[in-house]
Design a protein around this motif. Sequence first.
Motif, short mmCIF file in Angstrom:
data_model
loop_
_atom_site.label_atom_id
_atom_site.label_comp_id
_atom_site.label_asym_id
_atom_site.label_seq_id
_atom_site.Cartn_x
_atom_site.Cartn_y
_atom_site.Cartn_z
N GLY A 168 5.57 -17.19 2.03
CA GLY A 168 5.89 -18.15 0.99
C GLY A 168 4.91 -19.31 0.98
O GLY A 168 4.49 -19.78 -0.08
N ALA A 169 4.53 -19.77 2.17
CA ALA A 169 3.53 -20.83 2.28
C ALA A 169 2.18 -20.34 1.75
O ALA A 169 1.44 -21.10 1.12
N PHE A 170 1.87 -19.07 2.00
CA PHE A 170 0.63 -18.47 1.48
C PHE A 170 0.58 -18.55 -0.04
O PHE A 170 -0.42 -19.01 -0.62
N LEU A 171 1.66 -18.16 -0.69
CA LEU A 171 1.71 -18.18 -2.15
C LEU A 171 1.69 -19.61 -2.68
O LEU A 171 1.04 -19.90 -3.70
N MET A 172 2.39 -20.53 -2.02
CA MET A 172 2.44 -21.91 -2.48
C MET A 172 1.06 -22.58 -2.36
O MET A 172 0.67 -23.37 -3.22
N LEU A 226 -1.88 -21.04 -2.56
CA LEU A 226 -2.69 -20.51 -3.65
C LEU A 226 -2.31 -21.14 -4.98
O LEU A 226 -3.18 -21.44 -5.82
N PHE A 227 -1.03 -21.37 -5.18
CA PHE A 227 -0.58 -21.99 -6.42
C PHE A 227 -1.12 -23.41 -6.55
O PHE A 227 -1.56 -23.82 -7.63
N GLY A 228 -1.10 -24.15 -5.45
CA GLY A 228 -1.64 -25.52 -5.47
C GLY A 228 -3.11 -25.53 -5.83
O GLY A 228 -3.57 -26.35 -6.63
N MET A 269 -12.41 -21.30 0.65
CA MET A 269 -11.68 -22.21 1.52
C MET A 269 -10.20 -22.22 1.16
O MET A 269 -9.33 -22.35 2.04
N LEU A 270 -9.88 -22.09 -0.12
CA LEU A 270 -8.48 -22.04 -0.54
C LEU A 270 -7.78 -20.82 0.04
O LEU A 270 -6.66 -20.93 0.55
N ALA A 280 -4.69 -20.57 2.71
CA ALA A 280 -3.46 -19.83 2.40
C ALA A 280 -3.11 -18.82 3.49
O ALA A 280 -1.94 -18.63 3.83
N VAL A 281 -4.14 -18.21 4.07
CA VAL A 281 -3.91 -17.21 5.13
C VAL A 281 -3.53 -17.89 6.45
O VAL A 281 -2.79 -17.31 7.26
N ALA A 282 -4.01 -19.13 6.65
CA ALA A 282 -3.84 -19.81 7.93
C ALA A 282 -2.38 -19.92 8.39
O ALA A 282 -2.10 -19.68 9.58
#
Length: 259
Positions: free
Chosen positions: A8-12, A14-16, A182-183, A187-189
């Motif tokens: 969920g953090a990954f998707l958020m 990317l959305f940002g 970098m984005l 997101a993967v981090a």
Amino acid sequence: MAVVVALGAFLMTLFGGWVAGRVTDRRHLVLGLAGGLMLGVVGLDLLPEALDAAGKKVFGVPEALLLFVGGFLLAHVVERLLAVRQAAHGAGADRGAAQSASMSGGGRETGGRAPEVGLTAAAAMVLHSLMDGIALGAAFQVGGGMGATVALAVIAHDFADGFNTYTITSLYGNARRRALTMLVAAAVAPVAGAGLATLFTLPEELLGCYLGFFGGALLYLAAAEILPEAHHEHPAHSTLLCTVAGVAFIWLVVGVSGG
């Protein structure tokens, strides 16, 4: 479970970054919002956590605050050194143009910003996202309730992380491809961090020291780079409102997640 939530953090994230990239025609508003988000993250999220985890005093000052100042100064030194190196390189390549500009009274430097600063700052954001994932995994090791609280905070403010990562990379003149790279790394981090948390636990004091240091560097970028750039060409009330909205958003996230 922590790794699943980290998706969920990954998707958020990317959305940002997607939002930051879509509103390039309102660059001053994007920068104003980014500055507010960064200020809110530092003052309302990172520093309180850093002081809680690393509040032991060193010669009368909490070690988290010492590292906070150290992070601010290091970011300033790195930015200045890279800027001087870039200016010297530009002067050697175009000495005649520089002399002409100086004789005509144009004292303002036009060499632009050092792309390396943007990449370094974005890399720090990626590291921060990795630490978010580690914190998420550690919270689920404590219990489901704690994990849910931390998950809410991480997912909510990863929008700001993605937004800021893309904005910072682009601000310093890096190509869109680099900003997207970098984005994606940011997101993967959190997912990678949540996975690492199953292997070891980071000492609380060390985490607090890191948060203080990172907060200082982030504050420098917000106060000395992002916000001045936002108001340079468009000193509008709307830019200021975006900055206030960014701070308010982080305050909301901290309040909803219970600090």
